[in-house]
Each structure stands twice: as C-alpha cells, then as structure tokens.
Design a protein around this motif. Structure first.
Motif, PDB file in Angstrom:
ATOM      1  N   SER A  83      56.663  44.078  26.931  1.00  0.00           N
ATOM      2  CA  SER A  83      58.187  43.516  27.110  1.00  0.00           C
ATOM      3  C   SER A  83      59.048  44.646  27.421  1.00  0.00           C
ATOM      4  O   SER A  83      58.678  46.036  27.391  1.00  0.00           O
ATOM      5  N   GLY A  84      60.156  44.315  27.828  1.00  0.00           N
ATOM      6  CA  GLY A  84      61.301  45.338  28.105  1.00  0.00           C
ATOM      7  C   GLY A  84      61.584  46.334  26.768  1.00  0.00           C
ATOM      8  O   GLY A  84      61.819  47.248  26.927  1.00  0.00           O
ATOM      9  N   ILE A  85      61.999  45.620  25.763  1.00  0.00           N
ATOM     10  CA  ILE A  85      62.208  46.369  24.611  1.00  0.00           C
ATOM     11  C   ILE A  85      61.307  47.402  24.238  1.00  0.00           C
ATOM     12  O   ILE A  85      61.429  48.540  23.705  1.00  0.00           O
ATOM     13  N   ALA A  86      59.796  47.007  24.198  1.00  0.00           N
ATOM     14  CA  ALA A  86      58.718  48.043  24.001  1.00  0.00           C
ATOM     15  C   ALA A  86      58.892  49.151  24.910  1.00  0.00           C
ATOM     16  O   ALA A  86      58.273  50.231  24.297  1.00  0.00           O
ATOM     17  N   LEU A 180      67.318  55.718  32.247  1.00  0.00           N
ATOM     18  CA  LEU A 180      68.397  54.619  32.544  1.00  0.00           C
ATOM     19  C   LEU A 180      67.723  53.300  32.573  1.00  0.00           C
ATOM     20  O   LEU A 180      66.586  53.120  33.407  1.00  0.00           O
ATOM     21  N   ASP A 181      68.188  52.338  32.139  1.00  0.00           N
ATOM     22  CA  ASP A 181      67.692  50.787  32.182  1.00  0.00           C
ATOM     23  C   ASP A 181      68.203  50.372  33.463  1.00  0.00           C
ATOM     24  O   ASP A 181      69.572  50.293  33.490  1.00  0.00           O
ATOM     25  N   ALA A 182      67.646  50.020  34.329  1.00  0.00           N
ATOM     26  CA  ALA A 182      68.241  49.740  35.399  1.00  0.00           C
ATOM     27  C   ALA A 182      67.911  48.195  35.753  1.00  0.00           C
ATOM     28  O   ALA A 182      67.832  47.675  37.017  1.00  0.00           O
ATOM     29  N   HIS A 202      62.593  48.911  33.550  1.00  0.00           N
ATOM     30  CA  HIS A 202      62.995  47.550  34.022  1.00  0.00           C
ATOM     31  C   HIS A 202      62.412  46.815  32.977  1.00  0.00           C
ATOM     32  O   HIS A 202      61.300  46.935  32.448  1.00  0.00           O
ATOM     33  N   SER A 203      63.265  45.597  32.498  1.00  0.00           N
ATOM     34  CA  SER A 203      62.520  44.563  31.892  1.00  0.00           C
ATOM     35  C   SER A 203      62.169  43.426  32.942  1.00  0.00           C
ATOM     36  O   SER A 203      62.979  42.809  33.826  1.00  0.00           O
ATOM     37  N   VAL A 204      60.720  43.463  33.099  1.00  0.00           N
ATOM     38  CA  VAL A 204      60.039  42.746  34.173  1.00  0.00           C
ATOM     39  C   VAL A 204      60.388  41.222  33.877  1.00  0.00           C
ATOM     40  O   VAL A 204      60.448  40.324  34.869  1.00  0.00           O
ATOM     41  N   THR A 205      60.848  40.763  32.568  1.00  0.00           N
ATOM     42  CA  THR A 205      60.957  39.693  32.089  1.00  0.00           C
ATOM     43  C   THR A 205      62.016  38.833  32.983  1.00  0.00           C
ATOM     44  O   THR A 205      62.190  37.560  33.063  1.00  0.00           O
ATOM     45  N   LYS A 206      63.043  39.582  33.511  1.00  0.00           N
ATOM     46  CA  LYS A 206      64.181  39.154  34.356  1.00  0.00           C
ATOM     47  C   LYS A 206      63.852  38.850  35.631  1.00  0.00           C
ATOM     48  O   LYS A 206      63.042  37.854  35.894  1.00  0.00           O
ATOM     49  N   TYR A 207      64.448  39.369  36.660  1.00  0.00           N
ATOM     50  CA  TYR A 207      64.572  39.196  38.021  1.00  0.00           C
ATOM     51  C   TYR A 207      62.891  39.418  38.623  1.00  0.00           C
ATOM     52  O   TYR A 207      62.494  38.796  39.541  1.00  0.00           O
ATOM     53  N   SER A 335      68.195  35.858  27.529  1.00  0.00           N
ATOM     54  CA  SER A 335      67.439  36.310  28.870  1.00  0.00           C
ATOM     55  C   SER A 335      68.179  35.835  29.843  1.00  0.00           C
ATOM     56  O   SER A 335      69.112  35.045  29.835  1.00  0.00           O
ATOM     57  N   TRP A 336      67.634  36.159  31.182  1.00  0.00           N
ATOM     58  CA  TRP A 336      68.394  35.926  32.339  1.00  0.00           C
ATOM     59  C   TRP A 336      67.630  36.156  33.710  1.00  0.00           C
ATOM     60  O   TRP A 336      66.413  36.646  33.350  1.00  0.00           O
ATOM     61  N   GLY A 337      68.147  36.024  34.886  1.00  0.00           N
ATOM     62  CA  GLY A 337      67.092  36.505  35.855  1.00  0.00           C
ATOM     63  C   GLY A 337      66.175  35.406  36.464  1.00  0.00           C
ATOM     64  O   GLY A 337      65.443  35.718  37.456  1.00  0.00           O
TER      65      GLY A 337
HETATM   66  C1  LIG Z   1      66.271  41.876  28.530  1.00  0.00           C
HETATM   67  C2  LIG Z   1      66.551  43.241  28.561  1.00  0.00           C
HETATM   68  C3  LIG Z   1      65.708  44.048  28.050  1.00  0.00           C
HETATM   69  C4  LIG Z   1      64.665  43.634  26.862  1.00  0.00           C
HETATM   70  O1  LIG Z   1      63.668  42.906  27.808  1.00  0.00           O
HETATM   71  P1  LIG Z   1      62.597  42.083  27.165  1.00  0.00           P
HETATM   72  O2  LIG Z   1      61.566  42.046  28.067  1.00  0.00           O
HETATM   73  O3  LIG Z   1      63.242  40.980  26.933  1.00  0.00           O
HETATM   74  O4  LIG Z   1      62.195  42.639  25.868  1.00  0.00           O
HETATM   75  C5  LIG Z   1      66.169  45.275  28.211  1.00  0.00           C
HETATM   76  N1  LIG Z   1      67.271  45.799  28.791  1.00  0.00           N
HETATM   77  C6  LIG Z   1      67.890  44.906  29.505  1.00  0.00           C
HETATM   78  C7  LIG Z   1      69.138  45.294  30.104  1.00  0.00           C
HETATM   79  C8  LIG Z   1      67.751  43.539  29.299  1.00  0.00           C
HETATM   80  O5  LIG Z   1      68.532  42.689  29.904  1.00  0.00           O
END
Ligand SMILES: *Cc1c(COP(=O)(O)O)cnc(C)c1O
Length: 386
Positions: A83-86, A180-182, A202-207, A335-337
């Motif tokens: 996940s992005g948070i991990a 940087l969280d981009a 990057h949170s790959v979860t999004k876009y 979430s989004w993207g």
């Molecule tokens: C969603 C998000 C995360 C975390 O990503 P997950 O994959 O949902 O854990 C981190 N940074 C930003 C800016 C996000 O929007």
C-alpha cells in the motif's frame, strides 16, 4: 507412478516451460523458487547467486513493476509495497533511529503523521509538523538531530505546494534525507529527482492502477540513498502480491491517456466552479488564482483530476448532507484517481497556521465520466444550498 505423484509431477513440466507469448507478461506467484542444482543452492547460501531465491526476493511480476516505475522516475532503485501508507512507513523507519528528529509537512497524508505520533515516538524518534507551503524557511525548523523531511506536494486535501527546490537545497547542505509523496502528480507530471529530492513515494492505488481495485505503493530513491533503502527493504521481508503488481502494470499502460482526460475534465469543472456564486475558493494548482501557482508552473508538467473548493458561507450539516446526497455521479468514498468521480467533505483541522483552518473543504476526484454531465450533477446539487 501413482496418481497423486503424477498430479504433482506433471504440473508445468520442465520441458514445457516455454510459455506462449501473450501481450501482457505472465503473472509469477509463489514462495518456493526452484534451483537448477545443489551447486546453485549452495551459491545462494553464500550470497553469490544472481537468480531469484524466494518469493520475498521479489518475483518477476513485482520486479517488472519496480523497473517500470524506476525508469519513469529516473531513480536508482524502486521497491513496491502492499500500500502507499506501507511505503511511507517503511521509508520513515529506514532513514531514522532512536534519538533522531523528523520534519513532516502538515498537509502530508494523515495516516503517515499518525504513524510518527503513535509508532515512531515510541522508539524515541521525535517529529515536528511544518507549514504546508514551506520553502527556504525550512531552516527555522531544523535541529541538530533532524535526519529526514517528509513532504507532500501538492497536499491531497488542501493542495498547498512546497518550494521543493529551496527545501532540498537546505537539506543537502546538512545531509538530511528529503522524501516527497508525489502521488497527486504521478511519475508523469512531476520529476522529484530533478528537484533534488532523495526519495519519491507514490500510492499506486490512485492513478497508476486507475480502477480502484488495487492497493499498492512504490518508493524510488536516488543513488545516494539506494544502499540503505535496498538493505532495509530486504530486512523487512516485504512482499507485494503478484496480482496487484500485474494490475498496476496494466494500469500504467493507459496512465498518460487517462491522466490527460482527468486533467482536462478537472480544469473544465474547476473553471466553471469559479463562476458559481456560492463557491468561494477553488483549490486547484493549475489555476492562476492558486497561491502557489508559480511553483506549480515551475516544477510540474501537468495537473491531475483531484482538487477542492470552499463555500462562501458556512452551511449546516443538514444542508451539506442534502447537497451531497443529491449527487448522482459523484459518489462518496475515500481514495481517488479511479474512473469514477468521488467526493469527500470535511472541516480542516491543522496543527500549523492554515489559510483553510476551520473551513469545510469539498474535495472532488474527477473521474472519466463526461465533464459536462459532472458539471450538471453539481449544478443540480447546489440547488439544495440555495
Ligand atoms: C492514498 C494516499 C496514500 C496512501 O496510499 P494507500 O495505497 O491508500 O495506502 C499516500 N499518500 C497520498 C497522497 C495518498 O493520497
């Protein structure tokens, strides 16, 4: 040979291991990876083997996603996370130790801030929240034991942009790692390493994945930070399921095309919102009215589909609920993207001074529906506020 043995022995026999060439890469899944010989296994034990030794050694599907992102970012090493948070948590742990101090931008992803407060502080790692539009003034917050600065630009709720070049200039002189969280910009619209950043997340979860059916994150580092990070990742024995990597790779193929549409539709909605009398601020970095628009223009190659707005007047919870529940195309969810448009609304609470403190921020993730239909959806909803 008995039936049960034949079942096991005949699954994917060695002589048939030349798979057909499909367009998409095969999905590698597994714990055990077979060695060809005892000699190879012995080499692996001596760390002299160049092949993959085990599932957590990152199977080819995961490695392909890592290489694709590393190439886009222009970094030295990329690793994928579940996940992005991990990804954020692991970076914070990799580059700090007991007695250290970390700076965290106040608009950074809230669960990352919570991790600092509730986990890192247990291990005697202190942190300070810094204002979201910080630049060269970062100097004021740096202590003798500051080792890392975590930035998110633009922030994914309030969209402040940091002067990343100025910050990395100061950090470099003091050997502080900049992260940087981009996620907002994706690897296509921002190149963190060109701004002097050490670690890009990057949170790959999004876009990147794009269909709201994947949870994954990536960390890419420059040469300077690669050895420490590579080693820490290995020690943590992190593993990302192959299905997630496969879907993320598939999403990546259409990222540029989707992003162009998200960008265009979001700009259309944002510009229209500026003409709506009950709307106050439209928080979109690509609008000249955005306070850090000059930084967006200097550093970014485009804008994505996530932005927000505030109202001129403070509506009651009941009024807000009537507006939001009346929407048909914008659905409520975190979430989004993804391709579906989403909305969240919340009062902003900040530890540092903020131009949006106490205001209700309505955040829109503009999906791939037709932009004029999305506009009409909001227009119909606004009628409930008049
Ligand atoms: C969603 C998000 C995360 C975390 O990503 P997950 O994959 O949902 O854990 C981190 N940074 C930003 C800016 C996000 O929007």
């Amino acid at each position: 040979m008995k039936e049960q043995t034949r079942i096991i022995r005949n699954l994917w026999p060695e002589r048939e291991r030349t798979p057909a060439t499909t367009i998409n890469p095969p999905l590698f899944k597994g714990s055990t990876v077979l060695f060809d010989s005892y000699e190879d296994m012995a080499r692996a034990a001596r760390r002299e083997y160049s092949g993959i030794t085990y599932g957590t050694d990152r199977l080819p599907t995961q490695r392909q996603l890592e290489e694709a992102i590393r190439d886009l970012e222009g970094g030295a090493v990329t690793r994928v996370f579940q996940s992005g948070i991990a990804a954020i948590q692991t970076v914070l742990m990799a580059f700090s130790k007991s007695g250290d101090h970390i700076l965290v931008c106040d608009n950074a992803y809230a669960p990352g801030q919570r991790f600092c407060r509730q986990v890192l502080q247990k291990f005697n790692i202190d942190f300070t929240l810094i204002p979201p539009s910080v630049g060269a003034d970062i100097e004021e917050y740096i202590r003798a034991n500051t080792v890392l600065i975590l930035l998110e630009s633009p922030g994914s709720i309030t969209f402040e942009i940091q002067d990343v070049r100025a910050i990395t200039g100061v950090a470099r002189q003091r050997d502080i790692v900049t992260v940087l969280d981009a996620t907002w910009a994706t690897p296509l619209y921002l190149k963190p390493f060109e701004l002097g950043v050490d670690v890009s997340i990057h949170s790959v979860t999004k876009y990147i994945s794009g269909y709201s059916d994947v949870l994954a994150g990536t960390v890419t580092t420059n040469e300077r930070c690669s050895a420490v990070f590579r080693k820490f990742y290995k020690q943590m024995e992190i593993y990302t399921p192959a299905e997630e990597c496969y879907l993320a790779l598939r999403g990546l193929q259409s990222l540029a095309t989707r992003l162009r549409q998200h960008e265009q539709s979001a700009l259309f909605i944002a510009e229209w919102l500026r003409t709506v009398p009950l709307v106050d601020d439209v928080l979109h970095p690509a609008l000249p009215s955005h306070p850090e628009h000059h930084l967006w223009k200097r550093d970014f190659r485009g804008s994505s589909g996530l932005f927000a707005f505030t109202f001129r007047q403070d509506y009651s919870e009941t009024q807000l609920a009537a507006f939001i529940n009346s929407l048909e195309l914008f659905r409520l969810g975190y979430s989004w993207g993804g391709y579906k448009s989403l909305l969240t609304a919340a009062k902003i609470v900040r530890a540092t001074p903020s131009r949006y403190a106490g205001k209700t921020i309505v955040r829109l993730s503009i999906g791939l529906e037709d932009a004029s239909d999305l506009m009409h959806d909001l227009e119909r909803g606004f009628a409930f506020l008049r």
